[in-house]
Write an enzyme that holds these catalytic residues in place. Structure first.
Site, PDB file in Angstrom:
ATOM      1  N   LEU A 245       0.805  -1.229   0.000  1.00 29.89           N
ATOM      2  CA  LEU A 245       0.000   0.000   0.000  1.00 29.89           C
ATOM      3  C   LEU A 245       0.835   1.275   0.000  1.00 29.89           C
ATOM      4  O   LEU A 245       0.303   2.352  -0.245  1.00 29.89           O
ATOM      5  CB  LEU A 245      -0.969   0.005   1.184  1.00 29.89           C
ATOM      6  CG  LEU A 245      -2.154  -0.957   1.049  1.00 29.89           C
ATOM      7  CD1 LEU A 245      -3.031  -0.903   2.292  1.00 29.89           C
ATOM      8  CD2 LEU A 245      -2.985  -0.644  -0.186  1.00 29.89           C
ATOM      9  N   ARG A 246       2.107   1.182   0.284  1.00 30.51           N
ATOM     10  CA  ARG A 246       3.061   2.317   0.156  1.00 30.51           C
ATOM     11  C   ARG A 246       2.871   3.441   1.173  1.00 30.51           C
ATOM     12  O   ARG A 246       3.633   4.399   1.154  1.00 30.51           O
ATOM     13  CB  ARG A 246       3.004   2.939  -1.251  1.00 30.51           C
ATOM     14  CG  ARG A 246       3.156   1.948  -2.399  1.00 30.51           C
ATOM     15  CD  ARG A 246       4.463   1.223  -2.363  1.00 30.51           C
ATOM     16  NE  ARG A 246       4.676   0.423  -3.571  1.00 30.51           N
ATOM     17  CZ  ARG A 246       5.472  -0.632  -3.622  1.00 30.51           C
ATOM     18  NH1 ARG A 246       6.131  -1.030  -2.539  1.00 30.51           N
ATOM     19  NH2 ARG A 246       5.626  -1.305  -4.730  1.00 30.51           N
TER      20      ARG A 246
ATOM     21  N   ASP B 113       8.915  -9.204   3.539  1.00 27.37           N
ATOM     22  CA  ASP B 113       8.691  -9.266   2.093  1.00 27.37           C
ATOM     23  C   ASP B 113       9.562  -8.291   1.308  1.00 27.37           C
ATOM     24  O   ASP B 113       9.777  -7.158   1.708  1.00 27.37           O
ATOM     25  CB  ASP B 113       7.230  -8.976   1.754  1.00 27.37           C
ATOM     26  CG  ASP B 113       6.960  -9.254   0.289  1.00 27.37           C
ATOM     27  OD1 ASP B 113       7.157 -10.404  -0.122  1.00 27.37           O
ATOM     28  OD2 ASP B 113       6.595  -8.329  -0.445  1.00 27.37           O
TER      29      ASP B 113
ATOM     30  N   HIS C  66       4.309 -15.756  -3.375  1.00 29.43           N
ATOM     31  CA  HIS C  66       4.542 -15.818  -4.834  1.00 29.43           C
ATOM     32  C   HIS C  66       5.484 -16.913  -5.336  1.00 29.43           C
ATOM     33  O   HIS C  66       6.563 -16.637  -5.840  1.00 29.43           O
ATOM     34  CB  HIS C  66       4.997 -14.460  -5.363  1.00 29.43           C
ATOM     35  CG  HIS C  66       6.003 -13.735  -4.491  1.00 29.43           C
ATOM     36  ND1 HIS C  66       7.137 -14.320  -4.007  1.00 29.43           N
ATOM     37  CD2 HIS C  66       5.998 -12.451  -4.034  1.00 29.43           C
ATOM     38  CE1 HIS C  66       7.801 -13.432  -3.282  1.00 29.43           C
ATOM     39  NE2 HIS C  66       7.142 -12.305  -3.279  1.00 29.43           N
TER      40      HIS C  66
ATOM     41  N   ASN D 216       9.677  -9.096  -9.111  1.00 27.51           N
ATOM     42  CA  ASN D 216      10.482 -10.037  -8.343  1.00 27.51           C
ATOM     43  C   ASN D 216       9.580 -10.841  -7.416  1.00 27.51           C
ATOM     44  O   ASN D 216       8.897 -10.235  -6.591  1.00 27.51           O
ATOM     45  CB  ASN D 216      11.531  -9.273  -7.527  1.00 27.51           C
ATOM     46  CG  ASN D 216      12.552 -10.202  -6.915  1.00 27.51           C
ATOM     47  OD1 ASN D 216      12.655 -11.374  -7.296  1.00 27.51           O
ATOM     48  ND2 ASN D 216      13.298  -9.697  -5.946  1.00 27.51           N
TER      49      ASN D 216
ATOM     50  N   ASP E 114       0.358  -9.660  -5.068  1.00 29.01           N
ATOM     51  CA  ASP E 114       1.626  -8.930  -4.881  1.00 29.01           C
ATOM     52  C   ASP E 114       1.525  -7.554  -5.553  1.00 29.01           C
ATOM     53  O   ASP E 114       2.460  -7.091  -6.214  1.00 29.01           O
ATOM     54  CB  ASP E 114       2.819  -9.725  -5.428  1.00 29.01           C
ATOM     55  CG  ASP E 114       4.165  -9.126  -4.997  1.00 29.01           C
ATOM     56  OD1 ASP E 114       4.164  -8.182  -4.184  1.00 29.01           O
ATOM     57  OD2 ASP E 114       5.201  -9.598  -5.483  1.00 29.01           O
TER      58      ASP E 114
ATOM     59  N   PHE F 291      11.221  -3.147  -9.216  1.00 24.24           N
ATOM     60  CA  PHE F 291      10.456  -4.376  -9.421  1.00 24.24           C
ATOM     61  C   PHE F 291       9.011  -4.146  -8.995  1.00 24.24           C
ATOM     62  O   PHE F 291       8.761  -3.483  -7.992  1.00 24.24           O
ATOM     63  CB  PHE F 291      11.025  -5.502  -8.555  1.00 24.24           C
ATOM     64  CG  PHE F 291      12.379  -6.004  -8.971  1.00 24.24           C
ATOM     65  CD1 PHE F 291      12.512  -6.880 -10.034  1.00 24.24           C
ATOM     66  CD2 PHE F 291      13.526  -5.615  -8.290  1.00 24.24           C
ATOM     67  CE1 PHE F 291      13.752  -7.374 -10.406  1.00 24.24           C
ATOM     68  CE2 PHE F 291      14.777  -6.094  -8.653  1.00 24.24           C
ATOM     69  CZ  PHE F 291      14.892  -6.977  -9.719  1.00 24.24           C
TER      70      PHE F 291
END
Lengths: 431, 312
Positions: free
Chosen positions: A63-64, A152, A232, A278, A305, A323
């Site tokens: 979500l940054r 992560d 992932h 990635n 992701d 990425f």
């Protein structure tokens, strides 16, 4: 405010329900499910020819916020999730600063309460600052509302720290999620190592860099008798490792993203940075193994992701681009079109992998199921509607999605969170 | 003899007959550089930008002389003096230069794919002068020109390429070109610098230089970069020299009339012994000379317009 969904095909994998039913929602909960419900004063939604599923849960989202709000905020990420058909999302801790303490977790939850249209479940980091050196105060973080732990973006490099984290997580009833990558092997790689990396002259990320960490983490989880969730999954070798671990009843679960299922390393021929991600897009053989793993149930969960980056950040040399793929608004249509409508998996299985199972893995109470008393989080699908992916319509701030222009059959028609219609984005009065 | 490309991004996109067209055109230009007045007015009024983000002497000067001998105006742009050091993005740098209305931009960059990326937002003709570990098409074309001078025919030639294949754009472009023209290509080098999957390029792979040199018609040595040793691609320069240096003794395994090539710059005494580099079998300086004619041909074929037929 009561909401009555009429005549939808209700599919709930947790109870085995699949049939035309009405659902009555009151005060954010499901209060009745029957073939025919009449309710005075309820807002009626005609769901005939639509599928009503338990709300979709994306357990892997970036979500940054805080720190990189120019890429995505809690509010925009949540709106994007709603449009994508998700009612709950778990957000990764690699914000700036890292979500490694109670204050940050509480901040995310309080911002979410104010601004997010879907449920937000923070994932805290395993180690302080994601530096791989010291464990975070995991019990305190669980108490603050963290649903899982992950560094992560990278693996916990030290096997000892990973082992301690797994051991410590057990009595907390929480989950360790690992991004499996041996950075010594992936080094400066920017794409999957193989024929195409040699052809394009780009540095490779070998399959072994993922496989080694998957194997290590499974061994450590077995030893600690703890749960491990592999983020992932992307290579055939790692699929085989997870398959063997499951045969041995080791408590491992795994997720796969749509981009790893539907794109390969050969797609990079034009050095399109929207495909730089990635783990990287892998070979055709890997993709076949992932699809097989989905069919067999070796992969438990679909996750996106979702990794927003701005156009400026992506509009650079391939080696220098960040990425990440912005995938939360295209995932459901991709999976419906490429897996369900092609009969690779059943609709029920799809719903299980995107709602029922992630809710169980994250231990979300009253979610991922349609039953009386459950939260009224519902995803309504239109399986027949064809869409063309258009990134300019995204609710996400960023547009880094490589599926632009793809024609896909099947799309979320409505997203209901806690009894409130959050997508489409008009007020429920106009319905 | 058509050459219907807007850009020269790599050898991969060229057909065998297009490659031959470039070589034939280069042949017709070759003589210009031997005249007293080394200039023809073919590209008069055209503007070309030499955009080098990596240090280069021979490729940059070769393009510059090629452009000047065709009467084009050429401007050199070096990374050290550019706004790139002030944090300007590559895209902004190139858009700024393009606003000056050049006809072509020649790009050298350490990142693979930069010329391809440039074509997505740029209207000028783009010429790849080397992108990362990807391609260096004009080098392969000048190498082919040089081989053709010496060997006439590509079919049945055995070309042995030696060294750091993994990181070499020269090797890649040469592999693509030589395979398209029907030559047999053998790659040899330390295993970490020579992935087996490269066999899919239609080449043979070996790790023993002596064996790879047996019956070779052309020996192409690549520059070994010292920084690769620090990343453990091979144990030491000493060991590299012992296993992969071209010496006179080793050269005897090749055909009597074999030629030695090297794209430069040479590490004398490392990948090639000084006496081999300077021997009569070496065409290394010939390659440099031919580079101008080949680059004139490329500039002409891309920018020459209607005058093309008249000249040919």
């Amino acid at each position: 405010m009561k909401l009555l969904l009429k005549n939808g095909r209700v599919i709930d994998p947790s109870s085995g329900t699949d049939g035309k039913l009405d659902i009555l929602i009151e005060k954010g909960k499901i209060v009745d499910i029957k073939a025919r419900i009449e309710s005075k004063g309820a807002k009626i939604i005609d769901a005939s020819r639509l599928v009503v599923a338990p709300g979709f849960i994306d357990m892997h989202v970036h979500l940054r916020e805080p720190g990189q709000e120019h890429k995505e905020t809690i509010a925009t990420g949540a709106a994007a999730a709603a449009k994508g058909g998700f009612t709950s999302i778990a957000c990764m801790p690699n914000t700036d600063p890292v979500n490694d303490n109670r204050g940050l977790t509480e901040y995310i939850l309080s911002e979410a309460k104010k601004k997010a249209v879907v449920n937000i479940f923070p994932i805290a980091s395993i180690t302080k600052g994601q530096r791989g050196e010291e464990l975070t105060d995991m019990a305190d973080l669980v108490d603050a509302g963290a649903v899982a732990f992950s560094d992560d973006g990278q693996s916990v490099e030290s096997s000892q720290i990973m082992r301690r984290a797994l051991e410590y997580s057990k009595p907390l009833n929480t989950l360790i999620i690992e991004h499996c990558e041996d950075k010594n092997l992936s080094n400066e790689g920017v794409m999957h190592e193989g024929y195409y990396s040699y052809l394009f002259g780009l540095s490779g990320i070998p399959a072994s860099s993922e496989e080694i960490m998957v194997v290590r983490d499974i061994i450590l989880a077995q030893e600690a008798e703890a749960n491990i969730h592999i983020a992932h999954l992307s290579v055939k070798g790692a699929v085989d490792i997870v398959r063997n671990a499951k045969k041995k009843k080791i408590k491992v679960t795994a997720e796969v993203t749509p981009h790893h299922l539907f794109l390969t390393d050969s797609c990079l021929e034009n050095y399109d940075t929207s495909l730089k991600v990635n783990p990287p897009l892998r070979s055709k053989e890997d993709v076949q193994a992932l699809i097989q793993a989905v069919k067999e149930g070796i992969v438990d969960v679909f996750a996106t992701d979702h990794a927003p980056h701005t156009q400026d950040e992506k509009d650079v040399e391939f080696d220098k681009a960040p990425f990440g793929i912005n995938g939360i608004e295209t995932a459901v249509s991709l999976l419906l079109d490429r897996l369900v409508s092609k009969n690779i998996i059943s609709l029920k299985r799809f719903i299980k992998m995107i709602s029922t199972t992630p809710s169980l893995i994250l231990g979300l109470e009253n979610k991922g199921k349609i039953c009386v008393g459950a939260d009224a989080d519902l995803t309504i699908l239109n399986l027949n509607k064809e869409i063309v992916v258009d990134v300019s319509t995204f609710k996400s701030i960023s547009r880094n999605n490589p599926f632009q222009g793809w024609k896909l059959k099947g799309t979320p028609a409505m997203t209901i969170v806690g009894g409130k219609i959050v997508y489409p984005f008009f007020s429920s009065k106009s319905l | 003899m058509a050459f219907k490309h807007k850009h020269l991004l790599g050898i991969q996109a060229l057909t065998p007959s297009e490659i031959i067209t470039v070589l034939d055109t280069a042949e017709s230009f070759y003589e210009i550089s031997t005249r007293e007045v080394k200039k023809v007015p073919i590209l008069r009024g055209k503007t070309i930008i030499n955009l080098f983000f990596e240090p280069s002497t021979r490729t940059r000067s070769s393009f510059e002389l090629a452009a000047k001998r065709l009467s084009a105006d050429i401007v050199n742009f070096n990374q050290q003096t550019s706004s790139a050091v002030k944090g300007e993005s590559l895209k902004d740098t190139i858009l700024t230069l393009e606003a000056m209305n050049p006809d072509a931009i020649i790009i050298r960059h350490s990142c693979s794919g930069v010329p391809h990326f440039t074509t997505t937002f740029c209207q000028s003709h783009i010429i790849n002068a080397g992108d990362g570990s990807h391609e260096h098409p004009t080098q392969a074309l000048l190498d082919a020109f040089t081989i053709r001078q010496e060997k006439k025919n590509f079919k049945d030639l055995k070309v042995t390429i030696v060294g750091d294949i993994l990181h070499s754009r020269v090797a890649r472009s040469n592999i693509f070109l030589l395979r398209k023209l029907g030559a047999r290509v053998v790659l040899v080098g330390p295993p970490p610098l020579l992935p087996l999957e490269m066999k899919k390029f239609g080449v043979d792979i070996g790790f023993n230089l002596d064996r790879a040199l047996e019956g070779a018609d052309v020996i192409m040595m690549l520059r070994i970069q010292m920084e690769r040793q620090q990343k453990n691609f091979f144990p030491s320069i000493r060991e590299y020299r012992n296993l992969y240096s071209l010496t006179e003794k080793r050269f005897r395994r090749a055909k009597k009339k074999a030629i030695i090539m090297h794209p430069g710059p040479i590490n004398r005494g490392v990948e090639i012994s000084a006496d081999m580099a300077d021997s009569a079998k070496s065409v290394i300086l010939k390659q440099v000379e031919n580079g101008i004619a080949v680059r004139m041909a490329v500039l002409y074929l891309l920018l020459g317009g209607k005058k093309r037929e008249a000249f040919a």
